[in-house]
Design a protein around this motif. Structure first.
Motif, PDB file in Angstrom:
ATOM      1  N   TYR A 142       0.803  -1.234   0.000  1.00  0.00           N
ATOM      2  CA  TYR A 142       0.000   0.000   0.000  1.00  0.00           C
ATOM      3  C   TYR A 142       0.836   1.284   0.000  1.00  0.00           C
ATOM      4  O   TYR A 142       0.296   2.380   0.113  1.00  0.00           O
ATOM      5  CB  TYR A 142      -0.903   0.035   1.246  1.00  0.00           C
ATOM      6  CG  TYR A 142      -1.791  -1.172   1.418  1.00  0.00           C
ATOM      7  CD1 TYR A 142      -2.813  -1.440   0.515  1.00  0.00           C
ATOM      8  CD2 TYR A 142      -1.606  -2.036   2.489  1.00  0.00           C
ATOM      9  CE1 TYR A 142      -3.625  -2.559   0.682  1.00  0.00           C
ATOM     10  CE2 TYR A 142      -2.412  -3.151   2.666  1.00  0.00           C
ATOM     11  CZ  TYR A 142      -3.423  -3.403   1.751  1.00  0.00           C
ATOM     12  OH  TYR A 142      -4.214  -4.497   1.916  1.00  0.00           O
ATOM     13  N   ASP A 143       2.133   1.136  -0.024  1.00  0.00           N
ATOM     14  CA  ASP A 143       3.020   2.306   0.013  1.00  0.00           C
ATOM     15  C   ASP A 143       2.900   3.112   1.300  1.00  0.00           C
ATOM     16  O   ASP A 143       3.160   4.326   1.319  1.00  0.00           O
ATOM     17  CB  ASP A 143       2.789   3.235  -1.194  1.00  0.00           C
ATOM     18  CG  ASP A 143       3.252   2.595  -2.498  1.00  0.00           C
ATOM     19  OD1 ASP A 143       4.261   1.864  -2.450  1.00  0.00           O
ATOM     20  OD2 ASP A 143       2.597   2.819  -3.536  1.00  0.00           O
ATOM     21  N   ASN A 144       2.465   2.473   2.346  1.00  0.00           N
ATOM     22  CA  ASN A 144       2.473   3.108   3.676  1.00  0.00           C
ATOM     23  C   ASN A 144       2.535   2.003   4.727  1.00  0.00           C
ATOM     24  O   ASN A 144       2.134   0.869   4.440  1.00  0.00           O
ATOM     25  CB  ASN A 144       1.235   3.995   3.871  1.00  0.00           C
ATOM     26  CG  ASN A 144      -0.028   3.179   4.028  1.00  0.00           C
ATOM     27  OD1 ASN A 144      -0.266   2.585   5.071  1.00  0.00           O
ATOM     28  ND2 ASN A 144      -0.857   3.118   2.978  1.00  0.00           N
ATOM     29  N   PRO A 145       3.027   2.314   5.923  1.00  0.00           N
ATOM     30  CA  PRO A 145       3.158   1.241   6.924  1.00  0.00           C
ATOM     31  C   PRO A 145       1.898   1.019   7.744  1.00  0.00           C
ATOM     32  O   PRO A 145       1.921   0.230   8.688  1.00  0.00           O
ATOM     33  CB  PRO A 145       4.299   1.755   7.810  1.00  0.00           C
ATOM     34  CG  PRO A 145       4.242   3.226   7.708  1.00  0.00           C
ATOM     35  CD  PRO A 145       3.663   3.564   6.373  1.00  0.00           C
ATOM     36  N   TRP A 146       0.800   1.690   7.417  1.00  0.00           N
ATOM     37  CA  TRP A 146      -0.384   1.671   8.280  1.00  0.00           C
ATOM     38  C   TRP A 146      -1.490   0.755   7.779  1.00  0.00           C
ATOM     39  O   TRP A 146      -2.618   0.826   8.270  1.00  0.00           O
ATOM     40  CB  TRP A 146      -0.932   3.098   8.466  1.00  0.00           C
ATOM     41  CG  TRP A 146       0.007   3.974   9.213  1.00  0.00           C
ATOM     42  CD1 TRP A 146       0.789   4.954   8.707  1.00  0.00           C
ATOM     43  CD2 TRP A 146       0.289   3.913  10.608  1.00  0.00           C
ATOM     44  NE1 TRP A 146       1.562   5.525   9.695  1.00  0.00           N
ATOM     45  CE2 TRP A 146       1.260   4.900  10.880  1.00  0.00           C
ATOM     46  CE3 TRP A 146      -0.168   3.123  11.661  1.00  0.00           C
ATOM     47  CZ2 TRP A 146       1.780   5.121  12.160  1.00  0.00           C
ATOM     48  CZ3 TRP A 146       0.346   3.334  12.935  1.00  0.00           C
ATOM     49  CH2 TRP A 146       1.307   4.322  13.170  1.00  0.00           C
ATOM     50  N   MET A 147      -1.216  -0.100   6.823  1.00  0.00           N
ATOM     51  CA  MET A 147      -2.222  -1.015   6.255  1.00  0.00           C
ATOM     52  C   MET A 147      -3.454  -0.246   5.772  1.00  0.00           C
ATOM     53  O   MET A 147      -4.593  -0.699   5.914  1.00  0.00           O
ATOM     54  CB  MET A 147      -2.652  -2.067   7.302  1.00  0.00           C
ATOM     55  CG  MET A 147      -1.529  -2.919   7.834  1.00  0.00           C
ATOM     56  SD  MET A 147      -0.913  -4.113   6.658  1.00  0.00           S
ATOM     57  CE  MET A 147      -2.071  -5.444   6.901  1.00  0.00           C
ATOM     58  N   ALA A 148      -3.232   0.909   5.224  1.00  0.00           N
ATOM     59  CA  ALA A 148      -4.350   1.745   4.793  1.00  0.00           C
ATOM     60  C   ALA A 148      -4.301   1.888   3.269  1.00  0.00           C
ATOM     61  O   ALA A 148      -3.219   1.971   2.682  1.00  0.00           O
ATOM     62  CB  ALA A 148      -4.268   3.119   5.442  1.00  0.00           C
ATOM     63  N   PRO A 149      -5.459   1.916   2.617  1.00  0.00           N
ATOM     64  CA  PRO A 149      -5.449   2.002   1.148  1.00  0.00           C
ATOM     65  C   PRO A 149      -4.890   3.335   0.645  1.00  0.00           C
ATOM     66  O   PRO A 149      -5.018   4.363   1.311  1.00  0.00           O
ATOM     67  CB  PRO A 149      -6.925   1.855   0.776  1.00  0.00           C
ATOM     68  CG  PRO A 149      -7.695   2.123   2.012  1.00  0.00           C
ATOM     69  CD  PRO A 149      -6.817   1.806   3.165  1.00  0.00           C
ATOM     70  N   ARG A 150      -4.328   3.269  -0.531  1.00  0.00           N
ATOM     71  CA  ARG A 150      -3.761   4.490  -1.137  1.00  0.00           C
ATOM     72  C   ARG A 150      -4.831   5.580  -1.286  1.00  0.00           C
ATOM     73  O   ARG A 150      -4.540   6.762  -1.163  1.00  0.00           O
ATOM     74  CB  ARG A 150      -3.180   4.170  -2.509  1.00  0.00           C
ATOM     75  CG  ARG A 150      -1.917   3.357  -2.474  1.00  0.00           C
ATOM     76  CD  ARG A 150      -1.379   3.103  -3.886  1.00  0.00           C
ATOM     77  NE  ARG A 150      -0.285   2.153  -3.851  1.00  0.00           N
ATOM     78  CZ  ARG A 150      -0.456   0.830  -3.882  1.00  0.00           C
ATOM     79  NH1 ARG A 150      -1.673   0.323  -3.966  1.00  0.00           N
ATOM     80  NH2 ARG A 150       0.586   0.024  -3.833  1.00  0.00           N
ATOM     81  N   ALA A 182       1.365  11.666   8.887  1.00  0.00           N
ATOM     82  CA  ALA A 182       0.475  12.826   8.814  1.00  0.00           C
ATOM     83  C   ALA A 182      -0.714  12.546   7.900  1.00  0.00           C
ATOM     84  O   ALA A 182      -1.781  13.139   8.043  1.00  0.00           O
ATOM     85  CB  ALA A 182       1.254  14.043   8.310  1.00  0.00           C
ATOM     86  N   SER A 183      -0.528  11.627   6.970  1.00  0.00           N
ATOM     87  CA  SER A 183      -1.617  11.327   6.043  1.00  0.00           C
ATOM     88  C   SER A 183      -2.649  10.381   6.640  1.00  0.00           C
ATOM     89  O   SER A 183      -3.834  10.495   6.352  1.00  0.00           O
ATOM     90  CB  SER A 183      -1.059  10.692   4.759  1.00  0.00           C
ATOM     91  OG  SER A 183      -0.178  11.579   4.129  1.00  0.00           O
ATOM     92  N   TYR A 184      -2.191   9.440   7.457  1.00  0.00           N
ATOM     93  CA  TYR A 184      -3.097   8.373   7.893  1.00  0.00           C
ATOM     94  C   TYR A 184      -3.457   8.383   9.379  1.00  0.00           C
ATOM     95  O   TYR A 184      -4.465   7.808   9.764  1.00  0.00           O
ATOM     96  CB  TYR A 184      -2.477   7.012   7.561  1.00  0.00           C
ATOM     97  CG  TYR A 184      -2.415   6.724   6.083  1.00  0.00           C
ATOM     98  CD1 TYR A 184      -3.583   6.424   5.374  1.00  0.00           C
ATOM     99  CD2 TYR A 184      -1.210   6.748   5.399  1.00  0.00           C
ATOM    100  CE1 TYR A 184      -3.527   6.149   4.009  1.00  0.00           C
ATOM    101  CE2 TYR A 184      -1.141   6.477   4.044  1.00  0.00           C
ATOM    102  CZ  TYR A 184      -2.302   6.176   3.347  1.00  0.00           C
ATOM    103  OH  TYR A 184      -2.257   5.913   2.005  1.00  0.00           O
ATOM    104  N   VAL A 185      -2.615   8.940  10.233  1.00  0.00           N
ATOM    105  CA  VAL A 185      -2.884   8.859  11.677  1.00  0.00           C
ATOM    106  C   VAL A 185      -3.715  10.082  12.090  1.00  0.00           C
ATOM    107  O   VAL A 185      -3.264  11.217  11.898  1.00  0.00           O
ATOM    108  CB  VAL A 185      -1.558   8.834  12.478  1.00  0.00           C
ATOM    109  CG1 VAL A 185      -1.826   8.741  13.975  1.00  0.00           C
ATOM    110  CG2 VAL A 185      -0.685   7.678  12.016  1.00  0.00           C
TER     111      VAL A 185
END
Lengths: 410, 520
Positions: A142-150, A182-185
């Protein structure tokens, strides 16, 4: 090569640190703050893993001895049968850089880099720590470490009352790179919002990559997944260089350090932490403060813009410019700052340790600096310190400097 | 690593010991993990390493008592260590056993007492902390800095261990060596009982800065004993006022070839007799060059420009007039002794400006980083020291120079001897008598087998050299006891008897001092 680059980017295979391990004289200065600065026995030790685990193995000199034993011919420890305790000693290093700052000046050794190589060696032989599996898989998927969709990466921008240019479609000189935290949390979304609002209010013409933004790879590199990081960063280099930007601004210490040091020489633009940018804007009169904040604050130097990049003055100058802010330093500051305990994958794999360290840092903020608010410029520090503050429930708050700036501008 | 055999060292017994230790001081503070043990197996000197079987981290004197009692019950050696930064294998567990790490959890300053001018510390308090705490609690009131007699070593080294090991208090040699500043001590003896020495041994006395006068002073037996008679867990030491102002003076020799050492010792003797120097230190160019904080400086050139026998003198006082007066007198003596004053500005740049030449102060206050840079050369560093009569120093130093010529070889061809600390140092002041301390230093590369062999030879030959010239050693060091102790006659006999009486199973740091029948 300047000192900071040495600290951050020059990680070689473990065998190449063998002679350094022999040359460690076990002086122990690396586990302390600079001995010349000590004024109080309460604020001396500065190695998070050592502070909490105490055995010599968890301090830099002990890890150097471990490297010596592992790289000896034949090895002095069974390299195929390392215990959980030994692996813990390897993976509890937060990579804060205190040991290297002290030792490199005096003996020319690079212990932080060596311990990074030790993590990479351990991963090669023993695999990732199970707590780190999802994180790495998430970056790859997903290109992030938070298991969150792009698709949700830029959801936070819906709260803005202005549009941000899409840098992948429209030419901009300045790219704001919020980073994964900053994008996901949710708590750190506030930093992204504040940064965007401050840049916008100051009349800066900037863009973002939105859903096309990819993790810088910092997390992977710090936990020791060096090979994976090296492959991943190549894609980033291609993408970012194709944008034609002149400056990348980020409010994340991890992103800043990674792009500045681990991508060094490969990017066609300058990388700036937003506090440096803010300092310039305040000095140039581009920012006007209207709101008196009435806060007693202290500043926590994040390792990755502090020891790794020597950004010490800019955040302090910004804080001092804010109306109604009573700023008082803690004891361990600047080069001697105490790591919050979350770096190097420690927060994910050793959550309790990270929180205990954060608690100690908050104690210092309260006892030494008499602060109500701990301000920082790193989402990793803010998540960890913030969690510790919540658990204490004593009114202490942890905020990003950008949040204060945004408040003061309203 | 081979572990030297001992009756108590077998897997069954060690398992039993580990369980007992965990029950006694807590699971968290006991480990027999191989990597944990390895971290306590070696120091930076040429001493061969050896592993302990278990490591414990006591948190109190009571914990240490429990550990030693368990060691006795299970006939297993027990070895103390604090910072482990010593000059010759003094914390290596030669027969394995229990390694007692006295640094990590026993690191508190217990009290700083203004009335008695003392500080009471635990075993893990480091020099930089001792210095800081003394001043934190005093300086604001008195307007004057105070200090304990701190050694010429790192700020990270344990103050208590240095005092117990008869460290050289280079900061305040004028007050004597470190043991002379000890007031009270708390020891855990080989049977696990606690011994208090000094005035605190007497009920209701508390801390007074003088030894008490009841019977013989058995405290002396514990000093420099390297843990063979017990483990020291707390200590009260004297603190002294520091002069308000000090000035560094640097001297070089008019004629370095002929009478270098004679001139230096004459100077040292005269300034000590007149009691006008806070510190005198004859270094060599390599020491100073390595001390430069500037990573870009060409240390070889710097060493060359400073000469082989550079001499530092610190004059101190409470007023500018006093400093000027003392400095004039020191300079006059220097000229009469064939020395000339070096303008600090000549090499100030290499040290980052004149103000950075507080190197001397850094050495005196022992708070770490200034001297730390001296350790920054290539490889490791071995130190030996003796206390000869001043007139013997030139001959010893010249013989030592020949040893260096023979045994010192750089592993890095671009690293000439002049850049190293390989050479001799003389320090003072001592009071009046014609005595000094002579220090031999050399670098070696611990990762290079050939270099290790050379370093080992250097040590052995250095000991022979001391004996040849009748120069007593300052403190226990790597295997010196084998050559020195048998020379002591009835003193050695009494030591052996006392050890046998105190520690019949020879469990307290066995073989660190060769005074038992089963010495290996």
């Amino acid at each position: 090569m300047d000192y900071n680059a040495k600290l951050a980017r020059n990680v070689k295979p473990l065998m190449e640190y063998r002679n350094d391990a022999w040359k460690c004289v076990r002086c122990g200065l690396c586990r302390m703050v600079d001995a010349q600065t000590i004024v109080d026995q309460e604020y001396v030790d500065n190695c998070p893993a050592g502070i909490l685990n105490k055995f010599e193995l968890f301090y830099p000199a002990g890890r150097q001895e471990l490297i010596r034993c592992l790289t000896a011919e034949p090895p002095e420890i069974d390299i195929d049968d390392l215990s959980d305790e030994t692996l813990n000693a390897i993976f509890t290093c937060t990579g804060c850089g205190n040991c290297q700052l002290i030792c490199n000046e005096m003996k020319g050794l690079e212990p932080t880099n060596a311990f990074q190589a030790l993590k990479a060696w351990a991963i090669e032989r023993y695999g990732l720590k199970k707590e780190h599996h999802n994180l790495i898989q998430s970056i790859l998927n997903y290109d992030n470490p938070w298991m969150a969709p792009r698709s949700t990466r830029s959801r936070w921008t819906r709260k803005l009352d202005f549009n941000i240019k899409d840098a992948s479609k429209e030419k901009v000189d300045i790219l704001y790179f919020p980073g994964c935290n900053a994008s996901y949390v949710p708590e750190i979304n506030l930093t992204a919002l504040a940064t965007a609002k401050v840049l916008h209010s100051a009349g800066i013409d900037f863009g973002m990559l939105g859903q096309k933004e990819r993790c810088c790879g910092s997390t992977a590199f710090r936990i020791g997944a060096v090979e994976m990081f090296e492959a991943y960063k190549e894609e980033n280099i291609k993408q970012l260089n194709s944008l034609g930007i002149k400056t990348m601004v980020t409010a994340c210490a991890g992103c800043h350090s990674t792009f500045s040091h681990n991508y060094a020489g490969r990017l066609d633009f300058e990388v700036v932490h937003v506090v440096e940018y803010l300092e310039r804007m305040i000095a140039d009169g581009q920012i006007e403060f209207k709101n008196d904040l009435n806060l007693k604050v202290t500043y926590h130097d994040p390792c990755h813009i502090g020891r790794y990049s020597s950004i010490y003055d800019a955040p302090r100058k910004v804080l001092e410019a804010l109306p109604g802010v009573q700023f008082k330093e803690m004891k361990r500051i600047r080069e001697n700052s105490l790591c919050c305990g979350s770096g190097g994958g420690v927060k994910t794999a050793y959550g309790d340790m990270a929180l205990t360290m954060a608690g100690q840092r908050l104690d210092e903020a309260r006892d030494f600096a008499d602060a109500d608010v701990v301000v920082s410029c790193c989402p990793f520090c803010e998540i960890n310190l913030g969690e510790a503050a919540k658990a204490r429930d004593d009114g202490m708050k942890v905020l990003d400097l950008l949040e204060l700036v945004d408040d003061a501008m309203r | 690593m081979d572990i030297v055999s001992n009756p108590g060292i077998n897997s069954e017994n060690i398992e039993a010991v580990v369980e007992k230790l965990k029950n006694a001081i807590g699971d968290k503070w006991v480990s027999k993990d191989p990597a944990v043990l390895a971290a306590y197996s070696r120091d930076f000197t040429i001493s061969p390493g050896n592993w302990p079987n278990v490591v414990v981290l006591p948190g109190s004197t009571e914990d240490v008592q429990k550990i030693i009692k368990i060691a006795n019950e299970n006939v297993i050696p027990v070895v103390p260590m604090s910072s482990g930064f010593n000059h010759g294998g003094m914390c290596i567990p030669r027969r394995g056993g229990i390694m007692v790490d006295l640094l990590k959890r026993m690191d508190k300053v217990i009290d700083v007492d203004e009335e008695s001018m003392t500080i009471t510390i635990q075993s893990g308090v480091r020099n930089a902390v001792t210095y800081a705490e003394v001043n934190r609690r005093f300086a604001e009131d008195s307007g004057r800095k105070l200090t304990a007699c701190l050694p010429l070593t790192m700020g990270s080294a344990s103050t208590l261990a240095n005092y117990v090991a008869r460290g050289g208090g280079a900061t305040l040699l004028r007050h004597g060596n470190t043991p002379e500043s000890i007031v009270n001590m708390t020891w855990v003896l080989p049977d696990g009982e606690v011994l208090k020495t000094g005035p605190s041994a007497i009920p209701n006395v508390g801390v007074i800065p003088q030894p008490f006068g009841l019977g013989p002073d058995i405290a002396g037996m514990l000093i420099n004993a390297s843990g063979i008679f017990g483990m020291c867990t707390e200590m009260t030491i004297k603190i002294f006022p520091e002069p308000k102002i000090e000035e560094l003076m640097v001297f070089d020799l008019e004629d370095p070839e002929d009478n270098a050492f004679e001139n230096v010792i004459e100077f040292v003797y005269r300034v000590c007799r007149e009691d006008i120097c806070e510190m005198v230190y004859k270094a060599h160019g390599g020491t100073m060059a390595n001390a430069s904080p500037d990573p870009e400086v060409n240390r070889e050139d710097l060493a060359e420009s400073m000469g082989e026998h550079i001499l530092l003198a610190v004059v101190a006082g409470d007023s500018e007039e006093e400093i000027v007066c003392k400095a004039e007198r020191v300079e006059k003596i220097a000229i009469e002794c064939g020395l000339y004053k070096v303008l600090l500005e000549m090499f100030a740049e290499a040290f980052g400006g004149v103000e950075k030449l507080g190197f001397a102060r850094g050495m005196r206050t022992r708070i770490g980083t200034e001297l730390g840079r001296v350790m920054g050369g290539k490889g490791s560093f071995q130190w030996m020291a003796c206390c000869p009569k001043l007139e013997k120093i030139p001959a010893i130093a010249r013989d030592y120079d020949q040893l260096l010529e023979k045994y010192w070889k750089p592993t890095d061809p671009n690293y000439p001897r002049k850049r190293t600390m390989a050479g001799t140092a003389i320090q003072g002041p001592f009071q009046f008598g014609r005595m000094g301390t002579l220090e031999y230093d050399f670098w070696w590369d611990p990762g290079n087998v050939e270099n290790v062999k050379r370093a080992t030879q250097m040590i052995k030959k250095g000991v022979e050299l001391d004996l040849k010239h009748g120069a007593p050693l300052w403190r226990n060091m790597y295997d010196h006891g084998e050559t020195h102790l048998p020379m002591l006659g009835s003193y050695f006999d009494l030591l052996k008897k006392t050890k046998k009486e105190f520690d019949p199973n020879n469990l307290m740091h066995p073989d660190i001092i060769p005074c038992t029948d089963d010495y290996i």
